[in-house]
Enzyme design. Structure first.
Site, PDB file in Angstrom:
ATOM      1  N   ASP B 148       0.894  -1.198  -0.121  1.00 24.31           N
ATOM      2  CA  ASP B 148       0.043   0.066   0.141  1.00 24.31           C
ATOM      3  C   ASP B 148       0.812   1.341   0.163  1.00 24.31           C
ATOM      4  OD1 ASP B 148      -2.449  -1.431   0.057  1.00 24.31           O
ATOM      5  OD2 ASP B 148      -2.500  -1.405   2.142  1.00 24.31           O
ATOM      6  N   MET B 192      -5.705  -3.039  -5.664  1.00 27.08           N
ATOM      7  CA  MET B 192      -5.780  -2.676  -4.106  1.00 27.08           C
ATOM      8  C   MET B 192      -5.595  -1.449  -3.737  1.00 27.08           C
ATOM      9  SD  MET B 192      -4.187  -6.410  -2.752  1.00 27.08           S
ATOM     10  CE  MET B 192      -5.186  -7.774  -2.413  1.00 27.08           C
ATOM     11  N   LEU B 301      -3.090 -11.462  -6.643  1.00 27.62           N
ATOM     12  CA  LEU B 301      -1.821 -11.837  -7.797  1.00 27.62           C
ATOM     13  C   LEU B 301      -0.880 -10.603  -7.540  1.00 27.62           C
ATOM     14  CD1 LEU B 301      -4.047 -12.943 -10.647  1.00 27.62           C
ATOM     15  CD2 LEU B 301      -2.348 -14.397  -9.388  1.00 27.62           C
ATOM     16  N   ARG B 303       0.118  -8.670  -4.997  1.00 26.71           N
ATOM     17  CA  ARG B 303       0.915  -8.676  -3.974  1.00 26.71           C
ATOM     18  C   ARG B 303       1.635  -9.640  -3.756  1.00 26.71           C
ATOM     19  NH1 ARG B 303      -3.280  -9.269   1.264  1.00 26.71           N
ATOM     20  NH2 ARG B 303      -3.389 -11.735   1.151  1.00 26.71           N
TER      21      ARG B 303
END
Lengths: 415, 415
Positions: B148, B192, B301, B303
């Site tokens: 992140d 994400m 996928l 990460r």
């Protein structure tokens, strides 16, 4: 279907159906061989397959920079554009065929190479038969392509090895990710393949490598939700993580796709458009096992993952394109290039052969039932031995700033 | 927060939070440095982070084959196991802290290294403060990790560069695939990032490379469905393909996640569990534009895509782990390793520095508003210049049969 005479004229190369990581390698093999062939006067790429012929949209490949053309080997998807266009039966409606003939005559096209799957071989076959009927001399060759690997008569299809490698590698990575917590989790990975389980079976390569799905479901067998729950419960009782790979095409005994309730749209060939199965199964499992679930759809990524292409697949794809042109120049017509392979004692070899188009068009090759385990939730060692050689080798990746450098074609239109 | 004295004792290394492609490289950096440090008597890996400490499940890293340990650099996800465990405030409930102290005493643990994101730095900080309060001498260091990229005070976080590279590469491939037919199509890629748009912004690297999304939506700005439709309509009017990248965390002005209606489950920290946004937006677009749409979720996928790791990220992740151990051995405690980087004239350099844990824990670093374009549907060149150096370099991939060869650890339990 063979002639000793030198046939002089232009050629058209077209790409059709769903793209793959290596279909452009086949295009490159064909284009390069055509540019190098003395009897081929001009090499055209059809914009969006047969639609480009119908629309008189042909790109002049002779005008392209050879270095950019070579980068087609590094470029996924169909660079000339693709289509899903079902040719009518010429006995019912000649319109398209007349138009194709008009274009062939306009550009003196004497060679037609079409790169695609089942439907494309059917297109090839129909065009060739029509040309013969009206006495127009044109050599027509099919170049196989499909990640689904379901073309009849060939050991395997270009595109499959790279998709299989993407699927196996991704399953390994997801397997590592999905087992990272000590809390229970069930993960479902949805893999392409409407009627044949070649792609879903490739997930088992990950398991053979030590980090893959516990259960693999192929569309060659009937799916039962109750049996599925039992399978999962068995794994669940010994460990609190279950990883499942399913083909998008799994169906109940009555033929209804498990995913079907969710979708209604259809593609141009009248196939049901599938998807959303992983999420659907994850919901079912959540209700049944009352645990954390995750549905993952590999979606388009599995067919365009050129960065993870198999060097074997890439070389064979190029070979297939080249072989089609060389055979046509040598007088052959009405064939599809196919692969005949040997696997013995850990050694793999592959050579091309020619199959009559009429024998391959519209047939689907499925995974043999004796390569599926008796419980219908996995594949046998025979499947692994078949698929493993096809994913071998890391191709040179051409990058700029560590991102892929794709071919930049001028796409100059023929006039 | 610094001592000149040599502190002799064992160390524990733990991994926490969501896995990344390179968190094991940080673990390797820390483990290798700890094994090599004369004052560290034993090196333990906590099974599933702090839960492994609470459960007295520690793996003896000294017993591992050094070659297998080195393969951690090739292995995605958290090989020691991870957890999402929120430590209570010690003033409210001391139970966990007493137990941790008991384990620390049992194994004479004097060094504690914790590799994770915001919540993990909070865990680190609380444990350290507790040890100080009860007078137990233990040096505690945080090692940053999060795809992140939202940790405060550091230029970037290990894990981000590899995820960004996976996202950019996948967007390029999907862009090629989603434009292959001459028929209209709108494609939505879900990325994400709950509250920070660093990952979604990475999709713009694909656009900068010539094959990426037309529109990119970050969670730093409020989302409006009407404005979204207008944005899409503008692209749609000039070409019949639109590629859109969205952060899973996009939300309306009132704070409601766009995906929220679909989900209710929450993770261990009380965050809403997101997902299904791509499919939801695809449905909205289908209704509005009456065309073929496709929703793609990059899911886990992005990460765990170690096969596409950034060599820069991998090296920095290892460096961060090593730096944490070296600093602790040199007497530091209560710090998180951070990166200070320079980008000038196309040159990028990165060095570690130490930030007080109390200053980084629980803060979230978002994408600066002036790196988001005025229309709130893309990022600026500043973002590209920031992110591009982080994805550079192709690491050596260790494969067996052309599939990844992951570390095989013995994981011998400490007694």
């Amino acid at each position: 279907m063979a002639s000793d005479q030198v046939l002089r004229g232009a050629c058209i190369i077209g790409q059709s159906g769903g793209p793959t990581a290596v279909i452009n390698a086949s295009a490159y093999g064909a284009i390069r061989a055509a540019l190098d062939a003395a009897c081929i006067t001009k090499t055209y790429g059809a914009a969006h397959g047969i639609k480009g012929v119908l629309d008189d949209k042909l790109y002049v490949m002779d005008a392209e920079d050879p270095k950019e053309l070579a980068l087609l080997r590094n470029t996924p998807s169909s660079e000339l554009g693709s289509c899903r266009y079902k040719m009518k039966d010429p006995d019912a409606d000649e319109t398209d065929y007349k138009r194709i003939l008009e274009i062939f005559r306009k550009y003196d096209v004497r060679y037609f190479f079409y790169n695609g799957g089942n439907d494309s071989m059917d297109t090839c076959n129909k065009i060739s038969k029509y040309c013969q009927k009206v006495g127009y001399d044109c050599r027509v060759m099919g170049i196989p392509k499909t990640i689904d690997n379901d073309l009849f008569g060939t050991d395997h299809c270009p595109g499959y090895g790279s998709a299989a490698k993407y699927i196996a590698t991704s399953c390994m990575e997801v397997s590592k990710d999905a087992t990272v917590y000590d809390t229970p989790q069930i993960t479902v990975i949805e893999i392409m393949g409407r009627h044949a389980g070649w792609l879903a079976g490739a997930a088992a390569l990950a398991t053979a490598a030590g980090a893959g799905p516990d259960l693999v479901y192929l569309p060659e067998t009937d799916f039962s939700m109750d049996r599925f729950f039992d399978d999962v419960a068995k794994i669940w009782s010994s460990k609190n993580k279950v990883l499942i790979a399913v083909s998008e095409g799994i169906h109940y005994a009555d033929g209804t796709f498990v995913s079907e309730a969710k979708t209604s749209a259809t593609d141009g060939f009248g196939h049901a458009q599938l998807g959303g199965l992983a999420v659907r199964l994850a919901e079912e499992l959540k209700n049944r096992f009352n645990t954390k679930v995750r549905g993952i759809e590999l979606s388009l990524l599995q067919r365009c993952g050129a960065h993870l292409a198999s060097a074997t697949d890439l070389a064979e794809a190029e070979l297939a394109g080249r072989a089609a042109v060389e055979a046509a120049v040598a007088g052959k017509t009405d064939f599809m290039v196919a692969f005949r392979c040997e696997r013995s004692g850990g050694r793999y070899s592959c050579q091309t052969e020619l199959l009559p188009l009429s024998e391959v068009a519209n047939y689907e090759k499925k995974v043999p039932m004796d390569w599926i385990n008796p419980a219908h939730n996995g594949v046998t060692q025979d499947f692994i031995d078949y698929a493993l050689p096809l994913i071998q080798g890391e191709p040179e990746r051409i990058v700029e700033n560590s991102l892929p450098r794709y071919a930049k074609l001028k796409k100059e239109l023929a006039k």
